[in-house]
Design a protein around this motif. Structure first.
Motif, PDB file in Angstrom:
ATOM      1  N   UNK A 282       0.822  -1.214   0.000  1.00  0.00           N
ATOM      2  CA  UNK A 282       0.000   0.000   0.000  1.00  0.00           C
ATOM      3  C   UNK A 282       0.855   1.262   0.000  1.00  0.00           C
ATOM      4  N   UNK A 283       2.079   1.162   0.521  1.00  0.00           N
ATOM      5  CA  UNK A 283       2.969   2.325   0.537  1.00  0.00           C
ATOM      6  C   UNK A 283       3.344   2.774  -0.876  1.00  0.00           C
ATOM      7  N   UNK A 284       3.198   1.881  -1.843  1.00  0.00           N
ATOM      8  CA  UNK A 284       3.498   2.238  -3.230  1.00  0.00           C
ATOM      9  C   UNK A 284       2.390   3.011  -3.911  1.00  0.00           C
ATOM     10  N   UNK A 285       1.291   3.243  -3.198  1.00  0.00           N
ATOM     11  CA  UNK A 285       0.148   3.949  -3.769  1.00  0.00           C
ATOM     12  C   UNK A 285      -0.037   5.271  -3.027  1.00  0.00           C
ATOM     13  N   UNK A 286       0.356   6.387  -3.657  1.00  0.00           N
ATOM     14  CA  UNK A 286       0.271   7.680  -2.976  1.00  0.00           C
ATOM     15  C   UNK A 286      -1.116   8.018  -2.455  1.00  0.00           C
ATOM     16  N   UNK A 287      -2.139   7.471  -3.074  1.00  0.00           N
ATOM     17  CA  UNK A 287      -3.489   7.767  -2.612  1.00  0.00           C
ATOM     18  C   UNK A 287      -3.780   7.080  -1.279  1.00  0.00           C
ATOM     19  N   UNK A 288      -2.933   6.108  -0.904  1.00  0.00           N
ATOM     20  CA  UNK A 288      -2.978   5.547   0.433  1.00  0.00           C
ATOM     21  C   UNK A 288      -3.883   4.354   0.647  1.00  0.00           C
ATOM     22  N   UNK A 289      -4.378   3.759  -0.423  1.00  0.00           N
ATOM     23  CA  UNK A 289      -5.264   2.614  -0.253  1.00  0.00           C
ATOM     24  C   UNK A 289      -5.293   1.782  -1.527  1.00  0.00           C
ATOM     25  N   UNK A 290      -5.837   0.587  -1.401  1.00  0.00           N
ATOM     26  CA  UNK A 290      -6.096  -0.218  -2.588  1.00  0.00           C
ATOM     27  C   UNK A 290      -7.332   0.305  -3.302  1.00  0.00           C
ATOM     28  N   UNK A 291      -7.482  -0.071  -4.563  1.00  0.00           N
ATOM     29  CA  UNK A 291      -8.647   0.348  -5.325  1.00  0.00           C
ATOM     30  C   UNK A 291      -9.815  -0.589  -5.134  1.00  0.00           C
ATOM     31  N   UNK A 292     -10.972  -0.116  -5.522  1.00  0.00           N
ATOM     32  CA  UNK A 292     -12.197  -0.905  -5.449  1.00  0.00           C
ATOM     33  C   UNK A 292     -12.579  -1.351  -6.856  1.00  0.00           C
ATOM     34  N   UNK A 293     -13.166  -2.526  -6.954  1.00  0.00           N
ATOM     35  CA  UNK A 293     -13.517  -3.047  -8.280  1.00  0.00           C
ATOM     36  C   UNK A 293     -14.445  -2.118  -9.052  1.00  0.00           C
ATOM     37  N   UNK A 294     -15.332  -1.425  -8.361  1.00  0.00           N
ATOM     38  CA  UNK A 294     -16.273  -0.555  -9.062  1.00  0.00           C
ATOM     39  C   UNK A 294     -15.585   0.667  -9.656  1.00  0.00           C
ATOM     40  N   UNK A 295     -14.421   1.033  -9.104  1.00  0.00           N
ATOM     41  CA  UNK A 295     -13.685   2.164  -9.664  1.00  0.00           C
ATOM     42  C   UNK A 295     -13.118   1.813 -11.037  1.00  0.00           C
ATOM     43  N   UNK A 296     -12.803   0.549 -11.245  1.00  0.00           N
ATOM     44  CA  UNK A 296     -12.376   0.093 -12.573  1.00  0.00           C
ATOM     45  C   UNK A 296     -13.592  -0.110 -13.464  1.00  0.00           C
ATOM     46  N   UNK A 297     -14.629  -0.721 -12.907  1.00  0.00           N
ATOM     47  CA  UNK A 297     -15.838  -0.999 -13.702  1.00  0.00           C
ATOM     48  C   UNK A 297     -16.463   0.277 -14.247  1.00  0.00           C
ATOM     49  N   UNK A 298     -16.392   1.362 -13.484  1.00  0.00           N
ATOM     50  CA  UNK A 298     -16.987   2.610 -13.953  1.00  0.00           C
ATOM     51  C   UNK A 298     -16.257   3.148 -15.179  1.00  0.00           C
ATOM     52  N   UNK A 299     -14.929   2.965 -15.219  1.00  0.00           N
ATOM     53  CA  UNK A 299     -14.182   3.386 -16.401  1.00  0.00           C
ATOM     54  C   UNK A 299     -14.487   2.479 -17.593  1.00  0.00           C
ATOM     55  N   UNK A 300     -14.622   1.198 -17.346  1.00  0.00           N
ATOM     56  CA  UNK A 300     -15.005   0.289 -18.425  1.00  0.00           C
ATOM     57  C   UNK A 300     -16.354   0.699 -18.996  1.00  0.00           C
TER      58      UNK A 300
END
Length: 260
Positions: free
Chosen positions: A219-237
């Motif tokens: 998680x330290x490799x993600x400046x936003x500070x968290x993992x992503x949610x599946x719906x955040x990808x699905x919305x772009x799809x």
């Protein structure tokens, strides 16, 4: 009146696939949902609501040419058209290997086929239908792993072939987009970062099984500070499959919380 749209979704029974299926059904798409895991398909069908849309579940091996052709034929017979294809099926295989010396050709071929060959086979199979319609939307799933990852493998098992496969999808997408643009077909790729699906999904279970310090390191490799949610990808799809996204093609979009 615009005809109801139809989509094929591979790897659709869990994680990003399940979230995408829910969005497409809510948008009014008819949907052929493909996965290799029959139990996962059964669970997905219990969760998905398809009011006003038809959803057909199909267990299929996405690297077998005959099964891919049969899947596309099933969609055409059922829906009369194919407006969208989302290639989510993939993975890094079950065998955890780090050093190149440890990677045998069976592991290499399995990961390359599961990601790249499956994407090629489905894109090729739907192309005559989409060309005939002079319309189509294709989204291929790559990964931030395509750009390399530091440290020991965590949720990715065979990391080197997986990185190779996901990088190949970026190049495949860029070239195919140029080849079919004149036919009204767009082709784009997404590079998700660490996306945690529902409990029981493959990546979520692997992440939860890691020691706390390993999870914190990831998680330290993600400046936003968290993992992503599946719906955040699905919305772009969902957006890239829309008619409004008709001037976006050949691009790769990172959905990775600023991962560098």
């Amino acid at each position: 009146m615009t005809a109801q749209q139809a989509a094929i979704l591979t790897g659709g029974a869990g994680g990003i696939g399940l979230a995408t299926a829910a969005r497409l059904l809510a948008k009014g798409f008819d949907l052929l949902l493909i996965d290799r895991d029959q139990q996962a398909i059964d669970r997905a069908m219990e969760q998905l609501e398809s009011e006003g849309s038809r959803i057909l579940p199909l267990t299929s091996d996405v690297v077998r040419e005959d099964e891919v052709a049969a899947a596309v034929e099933t969609a055409v017979k059922a829906f009369g058209r194919i407006d969208a294809l989302v290639n989510i099926a993939g993975g890094a295989g079950p065998k955890r290997v780090t050093d190149i010396e440890e990677i045998d050709t069976d592991v290499w071929d399995h990961v390359i086929d599961l990601n790249v060959k499956s994407t090629f086979l489905f894109c090729r199979a739907v192309m005559p239908v989409m060309r005939g319609q002079q319309y189509g939307r294709i989204v291929n799933l790559s990964s931030v792993i395509a750009f390399g990852e530091k440290g020991p493998p965590t949720t990715v098992a065979a990391r080197l072939p997986y990185a190779t496969a996901k990088a190949a999808i970026i190049g495949f997408t860029a070239q195919l987009a140029k080849d079919v643009a004149a036919d009204g077909i767009t082709v784009n790729a997404l590079c998700p970062g660490l996306i945690l699906g529902e409990k029981g999904s493959r990546i979520r279970d692997r992440f939860d099984a890691l020691p706390e310090e390993e999870r914190a390191r990831m998680l330290a490799g993600y400046p936003i500070g968290r993992a992503g949610d599946t719906d955040e990808v699905a919305s772009m799809i969902e957006y890239l499959l829309s008619r409004e996204a008709g001037y976006i093609t050949g691009t790769t979009i990172r959905i990775d919380g600023g991962n560098l």
